[in-house]
Design an enzyme around this catalytic site. Structure first.
Site, PDB file in Angstrom:
ATOM      1  N   CYS A 277      -1.975  17.390  -6.851  1.00 30.71           N
ATOM      2  CA  CYS A 277      -1.504  18.035  -5.639  1.00 30.71           C
ATOM      3  C   CYS A 277      -0.927  19.400  -5.956  1.00 30.71           C
ATOM      4  CB  CYS A 277      -0.429  17.192  -5.002  1.00 30.71           C
ATOM      5  SG  CYS A 277      -0.150  15.638  -5.817  1.00 30.71           S
TER       6      CYS A 277
ATOM      7  N   ARG B 245      -5.481  22.379  -3.185  1.00 33.95           N
ATOM      8  CA  ARG B 245      -5.262  21.389  -4.247  1.00 33.95           C
ATOM      9  C   ARG B 245      -5.188  19.967  -3.704  1.00 33.95           C
ATOM     10  NH1 ARG B 245      -3.161  23.950  -8.977  1.00 33.95           N
ATOM     11  NH2 ARG B 245      -2.535  21.924  -9.719  1.00 33.95           N
TER      12      ARG B 245
ATOM     13  N   TRP C 114      -3.053  14.962  -2.622  1.00 38.72           N
ATOM     14  CA  TRP C 114      -4.455  14.521  -2.658  1.00 38.72           C
ATOM     15  C   TRP C 114      -4.455  13.139  -3.280  1.00 38.72           C
ATOM     16  CZ3 TRP C 114      -7.971  13.174  -6.548  1.00 38.72           C
ATOM     17  CH2 TRP C 114      -9.319  13.159  -6.165  1.00 38.72           C
TER      18      TRP C 114
ATOM     19  N   ASN D 228       3.408  15.905  -9.238  1.00 42.60           N
ATOM     20  CA  ASN D 228       1.966  16.027  -9.409  1.00 42.60           C
ATOM     21  C   ASN D 228       1.624  15.344 -10.722  1.00 42.60           C
ATOM     22  OD1 ASN D 228      -0.684  16.856  -9.671  1.00 42.60           O
ATOM     23  ND2 ASN D 228      -0.187  18.969 -10.211  1.00 42.60           N
ATOM     24  N   GLY D 229       0.773  14.320 -10.676  1.00 42.84           N
ATOM     25  CA  GLY D 229       0.415  13.614 -11.900  1.00 42.84           C
ATOM     26  C   GLY D 229       0.414  12.110 -11.677  1.00 42.84           C
TER      27      GLY D 229
ATOM     28  N   GLU E   3     -26.852  22.871  -9.390  1.00 42.57           N
ATOM     29  CA  GLU E   3     -25.758  23.539  -8.671  1.00 42.57           C
ATOM     30  C   GLU E   3     -26.057  23.609  -7.168  1.00 42.57           C
ATOM     31  OE1 GLU E   3     -22.829  24.181  -9.180  1.00 42.57           O
ATOM     32  OE2 GLU E   3     -22.239  25.804  -7.855  1.00 42.57           O
TER      33      GLU E   3
ATOM     34  N   LYS F 106     -23.608  21.975  -4.382  1.00 39.45           N
ATOM     35  CA  LYS F 106     -23.013  22.753  -3.287  1.00 39.45           C
ATOM     36  C   LYS F 106     -23.273  22.070  -1.948  1.00 39.45           C
ATOM     37  CE  LYS F 106     -20.615  24.932  -4.691  1.00 39.45           C
ATOM     38  NZ  LYS F 106     -20.529  24.800  -6.103  1.00 39.45           N
TER      39      LYS F 106
ATOM     40  N   GLU G 119     -21.205  18.850  -1.638  1.00 41.94           N
ATOM     41  CA  GLU G 119     -19.764  19.087  -1.538  1.00 41.94           C
ATOM     42  C   GLU G 119     -19.336  19.466  -0.128  1.00 41.94           C
ATOM     43  OE1 GLU G 119     -17.937  20.858  -5.634  1.00 41.94           O
ATOM     44  OE2 GLU G 119     -19.364  22.153  -4.642  1.00 41.94           O
TER      45      GLU G 119
ATOM     46  N   HIS H 281     -41.480  11.525 -12.530  1.00 40.71           N
ATOM     47  CA  HIS H 281     -41.018  10.305 -13.194  1.00 40.71           C
ATOM     48  C   HIS H 281     -40.037   9.514 -12.333  1.00 40.71           C
ATOM     49  CE1 HIS H 281     -43.149  11.530 -16.738  1.00 40.71           C
ATOM     50  NE2 HIS H 281     -42.467  12.663 -16.817  1.00 40.71           N
TER      51      HIS H 281
ATOM     52  N   LYS I 143      -9.717  21.254  -5.276  1.00 38.40           N
ATOM     53  CA  LYS I 143     -10.255  22.316  -6.125  1.00 38.40           C
ATOM     54  C   LYS I 143      -9.901  22.103  -7.587  1.00 38.40           C
ATOM     55  CE  LYS I 143     -11.405  27.005  -6.356  1.00 38.40           C
ATOM     56  NZ  LYS I 143     -12.811  26.653  -6.403  1.00 38.40           N
TER      57      LYS I 143
HETATM   58  C1  G6P Z   1     -13.428  20.031  -8.956  1.00 31.92           C
HETATM   59  C2  G6P Z   1     -13.955  20.987  -7.909  1.00 31.92           C
HETATM   60  C3  G6P Z   1     -15.295  21.565  -8.354  1.00 31.92           C
HETATM   61  C4  G6P Z   1     -15.149  22.206  -9.731  1.00 31.92           C
HETATM   62  C5  G6P Z   1     -14.623  21.204 -10.751  1.00 31.92           C
HETATM   63  C6  G6P Z   1     -14.291  21.865 -12.081  1.00 31.92           C
HETATM   64  O1  G6P Z   1     -14.191  18.884  -8.965  1.00 31.92           O
HETATM   65  O2  G6P Z   1     -14.083  20.341  -6.666  1.00 31.92           O
HETATM   66  O3  G6P Z   1     -15.687  22.548  -7.421  1.00 31.92           O
HETATM   67  O4  G6P Z   1     -16.377  22.702 -10.140  1.00 31.92           O
HETATM   68  O5  G6P Z   1     -13.418  20.631 -10.258  1.00 31.92           O
HETATM   69  O6  G6P Z   1     -13.227  22.762 -11.894  1.00 31.92           O
HETATM   70  P1  G6P Z   1     -12.799  23.863 -12.927  1.00 31.92           P
HETATM   71  O7  G6P Z   1     -11.557  24.471 -12.350  1.00 31.92           O
HETATM   72  O8  G6P Z   1     -12.526  23.161 -14.224  1.00 31.92           O
HETATM   73  O9  G6P Z   1     -13.901  24.820 -13.047  1.00 31.92           O
END
Ligand code: G6P
Length: 643
Positions: free
Chosen positions: A34, A59, A109, A135-136, A516, A520, A523, A539, A638
């Site tokens: 968080c 966060r 979160w 947080n943790g 990627e 995207k 997500e 395959h 994030k």
């Molecule tokens: C989370 C985010 C992703 C991100 C990943 C790695 O899962 O939702 O968007 O790519 O973390 O984050 P970082 O800060 O290590 O690049």
């Protein structure tokens, strides 16, 4: 008063060990990751806390809350306001007469369940005078809770975090810092915490072990937060805390106490981020702004790092001398999510161009695989935030085995940046949208620079170096050109966004870009999407093909073009719609595809930069069309600071 002597501590640890499975299991249920903030100063505290939480919301956004001390605490307790949902809900619930002069806040979160009013932070002790945000994960919370309940503590939440205020209360004898210092001796797990006590106006005590915590130093005011974005509106001076440290703050000063209980002197760092860079500006959301910032953010990543005269790269922060660089026999890259995809592109490039064997691995896998660290290997930890627990812990594990790890990070001063042996800052500027875009292309830029440097020390001639450096320098312009496809991509997204499944396909260096593109879309639009190597399609994934399942192909103009075109024909033969991101002027592929999005022609090794852009836009417009919360997609955060 609780007396936790060595014997009790030993027995708590023993029980933790004996019941590790359950403890870990229940911790995961309550795992929180968080944003936290604390403020002491003359401004209206609730306003500063709400503003900070708004900026930390990426966060986590399951619930939020604040606790303040001050005039409005008329009943001998701290005033606590919590709400399930986003910061806007907390703002709406804020009493008009709230008048605190110092306080703490939290945005949560939760991984599973537990998104309730009671479980929202801050948590308080039974007197109502101590409040804590955390947080943790406290892994031994079950044992601590049992012990505290025997002492008469009444628990009101299902969280692991609630043990902290109760523990502090047990130790409190009029000095909050002393009580926190004693309380954290009992904690197993990870934490970044901020605590206040009603009887100690203006004082905030923080402690960190595995979760980020930063002090913001103002004039006549102080901040404490898990991220500089929370305080950038008020101060540009910060002090980073290390694991095992405690910080004692009032409105005029801060003091850091180290693991050895000695005072730590640490200089302040100047932040260069501007407030405007974390605002949306004229864009409807951060993600669109960040996609369109890419020509500038990539240019920043490259700035000052290309040595045109010698046709090589200059990377000042590697902390490796020439002979060490020359003797690198293998590159290993650890990362998660989008950063892992950047690492995959890096691994293809390093092998192809610099002829160094390279592999990108998921951080969450590497840590538990007892990785082999070869003497001549060089490791990279790639992370936008520099705080991702999987990546950080994997980095520490390989460092323990003797690895040299370079960080590729965006957030300056983040834990990975500080604990790595050297590295490359990507300088994307703050990335706020949960789905990463501009950080990704800047991470690519870092790998291209490192490849140029390594290749020029090995097999690459000056002429080739001039060509490679020139192509790299033209990337920002090429991305700007590709962004002109915005409206075209939006039309395609409108047409296809009701599909339930998508395939994204590419070969070679474009395979990670297919991964990627799929990530995207998943997500932010919640549409199921799979990224596949186009060669691997036959395959298995081809079984999914039908007129309802569109495929998005990335078609280069290199030696793999013909093979990719064959794969497109295989899909078309089975009635699957095909969207192609290809090279301008490729009329053959355009004629074959149902939709064609061209990118400017360049050296094929550089298509990852341009070809990812239409995929970012496609995901964005699909999500928009489906009415999704683009910047804060459900269930995601994030910066994932728990495993
Ligand atoms: C989370 C985010 C992703 C991100 C990943 C790695 O899962 O939702 O968007 O790519 O973390 O984050 P970082 O800060 O290590 O690049």
């Amino acid at each position: 008063m609780l007396k936790v002597g060595p014997r009790l501590l030993h027995s708590i640890r023993f029980r933790v060990l004996m019941s590790k499975y359950w403890i870990i299991k229940s911790s995961i249920l309550e795992a929180i990751m968080c944003g936290i903030i604390g403020y002491s100063g003359p401004r209206k505290t609730s306003t500063v806390l709400l503003e900070g939480l708004r900026r930390l919301e990426y966060r986590g956004y399951d619930s939020a809350g604040i606790a303040v001390g001050g005039k409005s605490c008329t009943d001998g307790k701290l005033q606590v306001v919590k709400e399930v949902g986003k910061i806007s809900a907390l703002r709406a619930a804020m009493p008009a007469d709230i008048d605190g002069s110092w306080g703490i806040g939290h945005t949560r979160w939760a991984t599973h369940g537990g998104v309730t009013h009671a479980n929202a932070h801050p948590h308080i002790d039974n007197s109502g005078k101590i409040a804590v945000v955390h947080n943790g994960i406290i892994e031994n919370h079950t044992a601590l809770k049992t012990m505290l309940q025997k002492k008469g503590c009444v628990f009101r939440t299902e969280t692991d975090s609630e043990v902290i205020p109760h523990l502090i209360a047990q130790y409190y004898k009029g000095d909050l810092a002393e009580a926190v210092k004693a309380a954290i001796q009992n904690l197993e797990g990870t934490y970044g915490i901020a605590c206040i006590h009603l009887d100690e106006p203006g004082r905030i005590v923080g402690a960190r072990n595995g979760s980020p915590l930063i002090v913001g130093v103002g004039v006549g005011e102080m901040f404490l937060a898990s991220d500089i974005t929370a305080m950038v509106a008020y101060t540009d001076k910060v002090v980073y805390l290390n694991d095992g440290e405690l910080v004692d703050i009032d409105e005029h000063s801060y003091s850091i106490i180290g693991k050895d209980e000695q005072k730590v002197e640490r200089t302040t760092n100047q932040i260069t981020w501007e407030l405007g860079s974390i605002e949306k500006g004229d864009y409807p959301c951060h993600m669109e702004k960040e996609i369109f910032e890419q020509p500038e953010s990539i240019a920043r990543a490259l700035s000052g790092r290309i040595d045109a005269e010698n046709a090589t790269a200059k990377l000042g922060g590697l902390n490796l001398d020439r002979s060490r660089l020359l003797n690198v026999g293998r590159v290993k890259i650890i990362a998660a999510g989008t950063s892992w995809h950047a690492g995959l592109v890096g691994s293809y490039l390093l092998e192809q161009v610099a002829r160094i064997p390279a592999q990108a691995e998921l951080a969450s896998e590497i840590r538990y695989r007892n990785p082999v660290v070869e003497r001549d290997s060089l490791w990279f930890a790639v992370s936008q935030s520099g705080e991702t627990a999987d990546s950080l812990f994997a980095m520490r594990e390989v460092q323990r085995k003797g690895a040299t790890v370079l960080g590729i990070c965006n957030v300056v001063g983040s834990t990975i940046a500080r604990e790595s042996d050297g590295g490359i800052y990507v300088h994307s500027g703050p990335e706020i949208a949960v789905a990463s875009t501009k950080a990704f292309t800047s991470q690519l830029a870092a790998f291209y620079l490192f490849t140029l440097l390594s290749a020029r020390m090995r097999n690459m001639s000056r002429e080739e170096g001039i060509h490679f450096a020139g192509a790299l320098q033209s990337v920002p312009g090429m991305v700007a050109e590709t962004l002109k496809a915005r409206d075209h991509v939006q039309r395609i997204a409108k047409k296809y966004c009701r599909a339930k499944d998508f395939l994204f396909l590419g070969r070679g260096i474009l395979y990670p870009i297919a991964l990627e593109g799929a990530l995207k879309l998943k997500e932010i639009s919640y549409i199921h999407a799979e990224g596949c190597s186009a060669g691997e399609m036959k395959h298995g994934p081809i079984a999914l093909i039908s007129p309802e399942v569109p495929s998005v192909f990335l078609v280069s103009d290199d030696y793999l073009r013909e093979k990719t075109i064959s794969n497109i024909r295989e899909i078309k033969a089975r009635g699957g719609p095909v969207i192609v991101v290809g090279v301008e002027g490729d009329t053959e592929t355009a004629a074959l595809a149902d939709e064609f999005i061209p990118v400017p022609k360049t050296d094929p090794r550089f298509y990852p930069f341009s070809m990812v852009v239409p995929l970012q836009l496609f995901a964005y417009f699909c999500a928009l069309e489906l009415g999704r919360d683009v910047d804060q997609p459900r269930n995601l955060a994030k910066s994932v600071t728990v495993e």
